[in-house]
Design a protein around this motif. Structure first.
Motif, PDB file in Angstrom:
ATOM      1  N   ARG A  32       0.827  -1.209   0.000  1.00 29.55           N
ATOM      2  CA  ARG A  32       0.000   0.000   0.000  1.00 29.55           C
ATOM      3  C   ARG A  32       0.856   1.252   0.000  1.00 29.55           C
ATOM      4  N   VAL A  33       1.911   1.238   0.823  1.00 35.54           N
ATOM      5  CA  VAL A  33       2.793   2.406   0.876  1.00 35.54           C
ATOM      6  C   VAL A  33       3.468   2.625  -0.468  1.00 35.54           C
ATOM      7  N   ARG A  34       3.886   1.532  -1.100  1.00 32.95           N
ATOM      8  CA  ARG A  34       4.542   1.662  -2.409  1.00 32.95           C
ATOM      9  C   ARG A  34       3.572   2.234  -3.444  1.00 32.95           C
ATOM     10  N   ALA A  35       2.322   1.742  -3.403  1.00 31.81           N
ATOM     11  CA  ALA A  35       1.326   2.264  -4.344  1.00 31.81           C
ATOM     12  C   ALA A  35       1.069   3.750  -4.088  1.00 31.81           C
ATOM     13  N   GLN A  36       0.997   4.120  -2.807  1.00 33.98           N
ATOM     14  CA  GLN A  36       0.781   5.525  -2.475  1.00 33.98           C
ATOM     15  C   GLN A  36       1.972   6.372  -2.901  1.00 33.98           C
ATOM     16  N   LEU A  37       3.182   5.839  -2.727  1.00 40.19           N
ATOM     17  CA  LEU A  37       4.373   6.576  -3.134  1.00 40.19           C
ATOM     18  C   LEU A  37       4.400   6.786  -4.643  1.00 40.19           C
ATOM     19  N   ILE A  38       4.044   5.737  -5.384  1.00 34.71           N
ATOM     20  CA  ILE A  38       4.008   5.869  -6.841  1.00 34.71           C
ATOM     21  C   ILE A  38       2.992   6.934  -7.246  1.00 34.71           C
ATOM     22  N   GLU A  39       1.836   6.911  -6.578  1.00 34.92           N
ATOM     23  CA  GLU A  39       0.817   7.912  -6.876  1.00 34.92           C
ATOM     24  C   GLU A  39       1.314   9.314  -6.555  1.00 34.92           C
ATOM     25  N   GLU A  40       1.983   9.462  -5.394  1.00 33.28           N
ATOM     26  CA  GLU A  40       2.505  10.764  -5.011  1.00 33.28           C
ATOM     27  C   GLU A  40       3.617  11.215  -5.948  1.00 33.28           C
ATOM     28  N   MET A  41       4.480  10.271  -6.354  1.00 32.91           N
ATOM     29  CA  MET A  41       5.553  10.634  -7.285  1.00 32.91           C
ATOM     30  C   MET A  41       4.979  11.054  -8.640  1.00 32.91           C
ATOM     31  N   ASP A  42       3.895  10.379  -9.049  1.00 32.68           N
ATOM     32  CA  ASP A  42       3.246  10.757 -10.306  1.00 32.68           C
ATOM     33  C   ASP A  42       2.673  12.170 -10.196  1.00 32.68           C
ATOM     34  N   LYS A  43       2.068  12.456  -9.037  1.00 30.62           N
ATOM     35  CA  LYS A  43       1.548  13.806  -8.826  1.00 30.62           C
ATOM     36  C   LYS A  43       2.680  14.825  -8.820  1.00 30.62           C
ATOM     37  N   GLN A  44       3.775  14.461  -8.147  1.00 26.67           N
ATOM     38  CA  GLN A  44       4.913  15.371  -8.106  1.00 26.67           C
ATOM     39  C   GLN A  44       5.467  15.622  -9.501  1.00 26.67           C
ATOM     40  N   ALA A  45       5.587  14.543 -10.297  1.00 30.27           N
ATOM     41  CA  ALA A  45       6.095  14.696 -11.655  1.00 30.27           C
ATOM     42  C   ALA A  45       5.169  15.593 -12.477  1.00 30.27           C
ATOM     43  N   ARG A  46       3.875  15.352 -12.371  1.00 26.75           N
ATOM     44  CA  ARG A  46       2.921  16.174 -13.113  1.00 26.75           C
ATOM     45  C   ARG A  46       2.976  17.625 -12.649  1.00 26.75           C
ATOM     46  N   ASN A  47       3.058  17.809 -11.318  1.00 30.23           N
ATOM     47  CA  ASN A  47       3.094  19.176 -10.787  1.00 30.23           C
ATOM     48  C   ASN A  47       4.352  19.915 -11.242  1.00 30.23           C
ATOM     49  N   GLU A  48       5.486  19.210 -11.228  1.00 33.10           N
ATOM     50  CA  GLU A  48       6.717  19.875 -11.643  1.00 33.10           C
ATOM     51  C   GLU A  48       6.691  20.198 -13.128  1.00 33.10           C
ATOM     52  N   CYS A  49       6.229  19.264 -13.941  1.00 37.01           N
ATOM     53  CA  CYS A  49       6.127  19.537 -15.379  1.00 37.01           C
ATOM     54  C   CYS A  49       5.161  20.693 -15.638  1.00 37.01           C
ATOM     55  N   ALA A  50       4.027  20.674 -14.929  1.00 35.09           N
ATOM     56  CA  ALA A  50       3.047  21.744 -15.115  1.00 35.09           C
ATOM     57  C   ALA A  50       3.610  23.084 -14.664  1.00 35.09           C
ATOM     58  N   ALA A  51       4.377  23.082 -13.564  1.00 38.15           N
ATOM     59  CA  ALA A  51       4.960  24.335 -13.085  1.00 38.15           C
ATOM     60  C   ALA A  51       5.932  24.917 -14.108  1.00 38.15           C
ATOM     61  N   VAL A  52       6.730  24.042 -14.724  1.00 39.98           N
ATOM     62  CA  VAL A  52       7.673  24.522 -15.740  1.00 39.98           C
ATOM     63  C   VAL A  52       6.918  25.043 -16.960  1.00 39.98           C
ATOM     64  N   ALA A  53       5.899  24.298 -17.403  1.00 42.46           N
ATOM     65  CA  ALA A  53       5.121  24.735 -18.570  1.00 42.46           C
ATOM     66  C   ALA A  53       4.437  26.072 -18.302  1.00 42.46           C
ATOM     67  N   LYS A  54       3.877  26.214 -17.108  1.00 44.26           N
ATOM     68  CA  LYS A  54       3.221  27.479 -16.766  1.00 44.26           C
ATOM     69  C   LYS A  54       4.242  28.614 -16.668  1.00 44.26           C
ATOM     70  N   GLY A  55       5.433  28.287 -16.166  1.00 41.10           N
ATOM     71  CA  GLY A  55       6.486  29.294 -16.102  1.00 41.10           C
ATOM     72  C   GLY A  55       6.868  29.791 -17.489  1.00 41.10           C
ATOM     73  N   VAL A  56       6.974  28.870 -18.435  1.00 44.96           N
ATOM     74  CA  VAL A  56       7.286  29.263 -19.819  1.00 44.96           C
ATOM     75  C   VAL A  56       6.147  30.099 -20.395  1.00 44.96           C
ATOM     76  N   TYR A  57       4.924  29.688 -20.105  1.00 47.11           N
ATOM     77  CA  TYR A  57       3.762  30.455 -20.588  1.00 47.11           C
ATOM     78  C   TYR A  57       3.800  31.882 -20.053  1.00 47.11           C
ATOM     79  N   GLN A  58       4.054  32.038 -18.764  1.00 46.86           N
ATOM     80  CA  GLN A  58       4.105  33.378 -18.166  1.00 46.86           C
ATOM     81  C   GLN A  58       5.246  34.198 -18.760  1.00 46.86           C
ATOM     82  N   MET A  59       6.370  33.547 -19.021  1.00 46.56           N
ATOM     83  CA  MET A  59       7.493  34.259 -19.628  1.00 46.56           C
ATOM     84  C   MET A  59       7.122  34.752 -21.022  1.00 46.56           C
ATOM     85  N   LEU A  60       6.445  33.911 -21.791  1.00 45.56           N
ATOM     86  CA  LEU A  60       6.034  34.315 -23.131  1.00 45.56           C
ATOM     87  C   LEU A  60       4.995  35.434 -23.079  1.00 45.56           C
TER      88      LEU A  60
END
Length: 519
Positions: A32-60
């Motif tokens: 269960r912990v491993r599944a939760q960690l994978i889910e959290e890491m997926d959220k973290q990956a999505r959040n970081e990618c989204a933050a970078v994309a939004k940063g580029v959008y704001q810069m443009l």
């Protein structure tokens, strides 16, 4: 099954069951912990990618705002320069142009009246070293691009008659024209707007690149549109914008890329990793599973507004790699530049922590199993020891009771009662019972001796009575019959008494023997 075996079995079984449950719980929790960690890491990956994309959008968006301000300023400077240079007129003589459609690249030879600014002909100057009126003045003032278009025909095709824009050949880009109708048959929005006497501001492809442009209609004395005053700012005029995008890192090895969203640049790399594939069209590119992931990215990006993000997950195998790795990309769309922004990273960039935590959980599981086995061994030993402590006194009590029931009945034996538990209580009350039984048997022995003495005295008395009866028979003849009968009765009584005396003596002898064994 012996009591000791039962106690040991119950103790070991209880510990084993507890240990087994603990191990199962740890394994379930680990999963269960491993599944939760994978889910959290997926959220973290999505959040970081989204933050970078939004940063580029704001810069443009910030760059776009800056470009709009400069564009407005440059247009005012160009208009003032044109006004102060002189009025737009047309000379009676004509100039021949090999006009090239900037969309289709087809050339058409036309003759047009010479377009004059004040007393000066704009000329057909393609040499940047030779000055051209108005446009070079604008460049010296604001450093921007300026072009004067001449209307070619009633349709509204606009010819670049004078410009400070240079082409790939290093010459001024005169002689090309903007067609009133695009190759797809649709009216060109720039031409349509200026023919209506309105200013057009927007993004346009000029000669060899994308620019933010402003087209101001030029009127004659009759308010007829006879040309266009054009200024533009290169879309990527600030080199740092491109560099910032190219240098952005997502996760550990991820990067930002820009794809064209519509038209001729749809699916084309505008900014690629390291700029190595800029301009390459990857619309038909497929991932490791054969899916057209670029098309999916572009199609997801186009509907997005105000920096909103969507996500695309796809397997990708780089050159030199044996297996494909999954990437997650945040997708956004900057509509003013028709840029689809992709900020992608490999999922395993974010899963190092999962590996470390998973390893820690595995070690914890091994320690739990080892601890359970150790506990099982210790508890088995303790159960055996406790069973021995409990069973030994009980075995002694059983042996004593067996001796009393089947042996010589040694009532002098006692059990050790040196514990304060239930086993000690059994021993204590066993000793009390035997003591009481011994006392009762002793009392019976004493009573038996008294009974034997009384029986002897009774026998002597009976003998004397028999002798007296015989003498009475001899002396009294008158009562012979009665005496004889009495004598017979007395003889019978004497015999019975003797027999009773014999029995009592036998009992007394047996009691004496028992008393001797008790003593």
């Amino acid at each position: 099954m012996k009591l000791r075996a039962k106690i040991v079995s119950l103790g070991v079984a209880g510990v084993f069951l507890t240990a087994a449950v603990l191990v199962v719980v740890v394994m379930i929790q680990r999963a269960r912990v491993r599944a939760q960690l994978i889910e959290e890491m997926d959220k973290q990956a999505r959040n970081e990618c989204a933050a970078v994309a939004k940063g580029v959008y704001q810069m443009l968006r910030a760059q776009q705002a800056s470009l709009n301000l400069k564009l407005e300023s440059d247009l005012k400077v160009a208009a003032n320069t044109l006004t102060h240079t002189g009025e737009i007129t047309f000379a009676p003589d004509k100039a021949t142009w090999d006009a090239v459609n900037q969309a289709t690249k087809q050339a058409t030879r036309v003759e047009l009246p010479k377009m004059m600014v004040g007393k000066d002909w704009l000329g057909q100057n393609s040499d940047p070293a030779q000055p051209s009126p108005v446009v070079d003045q604008v460049k010296s003032l604001v450093g921007g691009t300026c072009t004067i278009f001449q209307r070619m025909n009633d349709a509204g095709d606009m010819l670049r008659a004078c410009t400070n824009v240079t082409g790939n050949d290093g010459k001024r880009a005169i002689g090309t024209y903007i067609p009133a109708v695009n190759p797809d048959g649709k009216p060109n929005p720039v031409i349509t707007t200026v023919l209506e006497g309105k200013r057009y501001v927007g993004r346009a492809f000029v000669v060899n690149g994308w620019y933010h442009t402003a087209y101001e209609p030029i009127f004659d004395v009759n308010r007829k549109v006879v040309g266009v005053l054009f200024v533009c700012v290169e879309q990527e005029s600030v080199k740092e914008v491109r560099d910032s995008i190219m240098n952005a890192v997502v996760g550990k090895t991820g990067y930002v890329y820009i794809l064209g969203g519509t038209g001729d640049q749809k699916g084309k790399y505008i900014i690629s990793l390291g700029g190595k594939r800029d301009g390459e069209n990857i619309w038909e590119a497929k991932d490791a599973d054969g899916n057209l992931f670029v098309q999916s990215i572009v199609n997801k990006g186009l509907p997005l507004k105000d920096g909103k993000c969507d996500f695309e997950r796809y397997p990708w195998k780089n050159e030199g790699e044996n297996t494909a790795r999954y990437k997650i990309a945040a997708v956004s769309y900057f509509e003013p530049w028709d840029w689809v922004i992709g900020a992608g990273a490999y999922e395993d960039d974010f899963q190092d922590a999962i590996g470390r935590i998973d390893q820690a959980l595995t070690h914890m599981l091994y320690w739990t199993i080892g601890g359970a086995l150790l506990t099982l061994i210790v508890c088995g030993f303790l159960s055996g020891f406790s069973a021995h402590r409990i069973a030994t006194p009980l075995r002694r009590a059983a042996a004593a009771l067996q001796d009393i029931a089947q042996g010589e009945g040694d009532l002098t034996r006692r059990l050790e009662a040196n514990t304060k538990d239930e086993v000690g209580d059994v021993a204590k009350w066993f000793n009390t019972f035997v003591e009481k039984l011994q006392r009762i048997i002793g009392e019976i022995a004493v009573s038996s001796k008294t009974l034997a003495s009384s029986s002897t005295e009774l026998s002597a008395t009976a003998t004397q009575l028999a002798s007296g009866a015989e003498e009475t028979t001899a002396q009294s003849a008158t009562v012979a019959a009665a005496a004889e009968e009495m004598a017979t009765n007395m003889n019978n009584m004497a015999a019975s008494t003797e027999e009773m005396s014999t029995n009592v003596k036998t009992v007394a002898a047996a009691i004496e023997e028992m008393t001797a064994s008790i003593g």
